[in-house]
Design an enzyme around this catalytic site. Structure first.
Site, mmCIF file in Angstrom:
data_model
loop_
_atom_site.group_PDB
_atom_site.id
_atom_site.type_symbol
_atom_site.label_atom_id
_atom_site.label_comp_id
_atom_site.label_asym_id
_atom_site.label_seq_id
_atom_site.Cartn_x
_atom_site.Cartn_y
_atom_site.Cartn_z
ATOM 1 C CB CYS A 56 111.487 12.324 47.431
ATOM 2 S SG CYS A 56 112.742 11.180 46.871
ATOM 3 C CD GLU A 57 108.771 6.482 43.548
ATOM 4 O OE1 GLU A 57 109.423 5.798 42.746
ATOM 5 O OE2 GLU A 57 107.534 6.611 43.476
ATOM 6 C CG HIS A 58 113.909 7.585 44.917
ATOM 7 N ND1 HIS A 58 114.129 8.468 43.880
ATOM 8 C CD2 HIS A 58 113.333 6.490 44.348
ATOM 9 C CE1 HIS A 58 113.724 7.932 42.747
ATOM 10 N NE2 HIS A 58 113.233 6.742 43.001
ATOM 11 C CG HIS A 59 115.986 10.014 49.573
ATOM 12 N ND1 HIS A 59 115.998 10.478 48.258
ATOM 13 C CD2 HIS A 59 117.107 9.269 49.724
ATOM 14 C CE1 HIS A 59 117.082 10.044 47.659
ATOM 15 N NE2 HIS A 59 117.780 9.313 48.512
ATOM 16 C CD GLN B 178 110.463 18.279 39.399
ATOM 17 O OE1 GLN B 178 111.238 18.302 40.347
ATOM 18 N NE2 GLN B 178 110.453 19.216 38.470
ATOM 19 C CG HIS C 21 113.686 17.362 44.439
ATOM 20 N ND1 HIS C 21 112.923 16.237 44.248
ATOM 21 C CD2 HIS C 21 113.447 18.163 43.365
ATOM 22 C CE1 HIS C 21 112.259 16.342 43.105
ATOM 23 N NE2 HIS C 21 112.558 17.508 42.555
ATOM 24 C CB CYS D 168 116.086 13.789 48.756
ATOM 25 S SG CYS D 168 115.572 14.086 47.060
#
Length: 190
Positions: free
Chosen positions: A80-83, A121, A149, A151
């Site tokens: 995940c690019e956010h976390h 995703q 996920h 996250c």
């Protein structure tokens, strides 16, 4: 910069992260962790070093039929690019050939190229659909992705049983609900 130089530099950052969270990067259990973590990060993001178009273009064959081609349950692992936490699951790819077919293993390799990048995703599903649409003549492409996920499981809302489904389509799959329904049934998506 060589692969070894990149891994060494990443390892230095991991060493500093360990120190910043209150760990001793020199203690017995952690001495080799920065290098191992750097090698792992390099491996799970190697999609940046690959071209999905080049990979897929290596196995395109003539085909007179037009029936649906589906490869289902292609497992994938991404970050995940956010976390910077993993998400993983299965992808089902289908297409309607128009004079050409793609080697079956190439569908899985295209999935890997895009999964082995920092991702969301929704974009992963879209990139796979767009790539297959671009590399072979077709009357439609459809991609369904179901993933868990970490996250959402390890932090934040902490919903252990949640999963996310994303679907992208083009051509006749976007226009024909019955064709889409047939694909979903084969892939086991309600």
């Amino acid at each position: 910069m060589t692969k070894e130089e990149k891994i060494s530099e990443i390892a230095g950052h991991y060493r500093e992260i360990l120190r910043l969270i209150g760990e001793d990067p020199e203690r017995e259990g952690l001495k080799k962790t920065p290098e191992r973590a750097a090698k792992a990060l390099h491996a799970i993001t190697e999609g940046y070093l690959q071209s999905a178009t080049e990979i897929a273009s290596g196995a395109i064959f003539n085909h007179d039929g037009g029936g649906m081609v589906i490869v289902k349950d292609i497992e994938f692992y991404s970050m995940c690019e956010h976390h910077i936490l993993p998400f993983f699951g299965k992808i089902c790819v289908g297409y309607l050939p128009k004079g050409k077919i793609l080697g079956l293993s190439k569908l899985a390799r295209v999935v890997d190229v895009y999964a082995k990048r920092l991702q969301v995703q929704e974009r992963l599903t879209s990139q796979i659909c767009e790539e297959i649409s671009r590399v072979i003549p077709n009357d439609g492409v459809i991609v369904a992705c179901e993933a868990a996920h970490l996250c959402m499981k390890m932090r934040g809302v902490e919903k252990q049983d949640s999963s996310t489904v994303t679907i992208e389509s083009s051509g006749r799959f976007s226009e024909n609900p019955e064709l889409r329904k047939e694909f979903m049934a084969v892939c086991g998506i309600n």
